[in-house]
Design a protein around this motif. Structure first.
Motif, PDB file in Angstrom:
ATOM      1  N   LEU A 139       0.923  -1.294  -0.218  1.00  0.00           N
ATOM      2  CA  LEU A 139       0.034   0.008  -0.043  1.00  0.00           C
ATOM      3  C   LEU A 139       0.824   1.367   0.048  1.00  0.00           C
ATOM      4  N   TRP A 146      -2.310   9.408  -4.411  1.00  0.00           N
ATOM      5  CA  TRP A 146      -3.485   9.619  -3.732  1.00  0.00           C
ATOM      6  C   TRP A 146      -3.636  10.749  -2.945  1.00  0.00           C
ATOM      7  N   PHE A 160      -7.475   6.366   3.177  1.00  0.00           N
ATOM      8  CA  PHE A 160      -7.506   5.655   2.043  1.00  0.00           C
ATOM      9  C   PHE A 160      -8.299   4.391   2.165  1.00  0.00           C
ATOM     10  N   ALA A 162      -8.674   0.740   0.212  1.00  0.00           N
ATOM     11  CA  ALA A 162      -8.170  -0.110  -0.593  1.00  0.00           C
ATOM     12  C   ALA A 162      -9.065  -1.471  -0.897  1.00  0.00           C
ATOM     13  N   ILE A 168      -5.808   0.786  -3.948  1.00  0.00           N
ATOM     14  CA  ILE A 168      -6.532   1.887  -3.464  1.00  0.00           C
ATOM     15  C   ILE A 168      -7.469   2.309  -4.456  1.00  0.00           C
ATOM     16  N   SER A 171      -9.454   8.191  -1.832  1.00  0.00           N
ATOM     17  CA  SER A 171      -8.650   8.931  -0.596  1.00  0.00           C
ATOM     18  C   SER A 171      -9.600  10.336  -0.387  1.00  0.00           C
TER      19      SER A 171
END
Length: 264
Positions: A139, A146, A160, A162, A168, A171
């Motif tokens: 990540l 983002w 965020f 994911a 992801i 955000s």
């Protein structure tokens, strides 16, 4: 009615030596529920529809965004007002747990009237497997792409979402860490994405962020800064997967409801 998207996310400010820098915008936002002032917070003026939804959801005032019958923003004397019309059931629930928040950036538990309000009994989360640690580690490589506001002017927290594969999808950025998480939870809830995937925040994790995750039904929280001891204890009680992702070390698992699936 006022469109908060008309406000700039950042503004250029000249230093005393004459050079110019982009600085994040910050405005007071008053949340008014059925005509009664509930809270005043300092926020970044973006994704405020999602913020109001996520704030009310993670505070236990609503259980579904459909309980917000109307939401309008107004500009009043250098501050934003979010005027919310709640369903009757939500209004009664709010009256039972009503509190007043002092107007502070990212205010968490200030203004509560009792210990019971600060540490309420919450139902445990459904059992959810811990994500593979290799997925969690991956990540970090996506984060800069983002955080456009953070790249431009810094001084912002981010949250965020994911998917289960560690990609992801969305955000949210804000001057307040609680605000960034509320924006993300509101966006996630409105898009009906269920309880899969994982949430990552750039800030430390204190107990109220664990509470927000539990109320929103989100099972996995990853933090870039260390959690507090109380946050870990509560995460274990509620069955929240809680992980810390240090900058130069592998993920630290502080709480998990079920072990990570074995990779072939």
């Amino acid at each position: 009615m006022f469109d908060p998207d008309a406000l700039p996310d950042y503004q250029f400010v000249t230093t005393l030596s004459g050079d110019s820098h982009a600085l994040a915008s910050e405005v007071p936002l008053a949340v008014v529920l059925n005509g009664i002032s509930h809270a005043v917070m300092m926020v970044s003026p973006n994704q405020l529809d999602a913020f109001v939804t996520g704030f009310l959801l993670s505070e236990g005032i609503i259980r579904h965004h459909r309980e917000i019958h109307d939401l309008e923003f107004h500009w009043r004397d250098r501050a934003l007002e979010a005027s919310v019309t709640l369903a009757n059931g939500s209004h009664y629930r709010w009256q039972e747990h009503r509190r007043s928040l002092a107007g502070r950036t990212g205010c968490g538990l200030c203004g509560l009237e009792s210990i019971g309000q600060a540490l309420p009994d919450l139902p445990p989360l459904p059992a959810t497997s811990l994500p593979p640690l290799t997925t969690v580690e991956a990540l970090r490589r996506q984060l800069d792409d983002w955080q456009p506001l953070g790249q431009e002017c810094g001084a912002l927290h981010a949250a965020f979402y994911a998917d289960d594969q560690g990609r992801i999808q969305h955000s949210c950025e804000d001057v307040g860490r609680h605000n960034a998480l509320d924006k993300l939870l509101g966006w996630h809830h409105r898009h009906g994405l269920g309880s899969g995937g994982m949430v990552l925040i750039t800030s430390r994790c204190s107990v109220e962020l664990v509470q927000k995750m539990a109320r929103a039904g989100q099972p996995t929280l990853i933090t870039l800064a260390a959690p507090t001891e109380l946050a870990v204890r509560l995460a274990r009680t509620l069955g929240l997967n809680l992980l810390h992702l240090p900058r130069r070390q592998g993920p630290r698992v502080y709480s998990c409801h079920a072990p990570a699936p074995q990779t072939p």
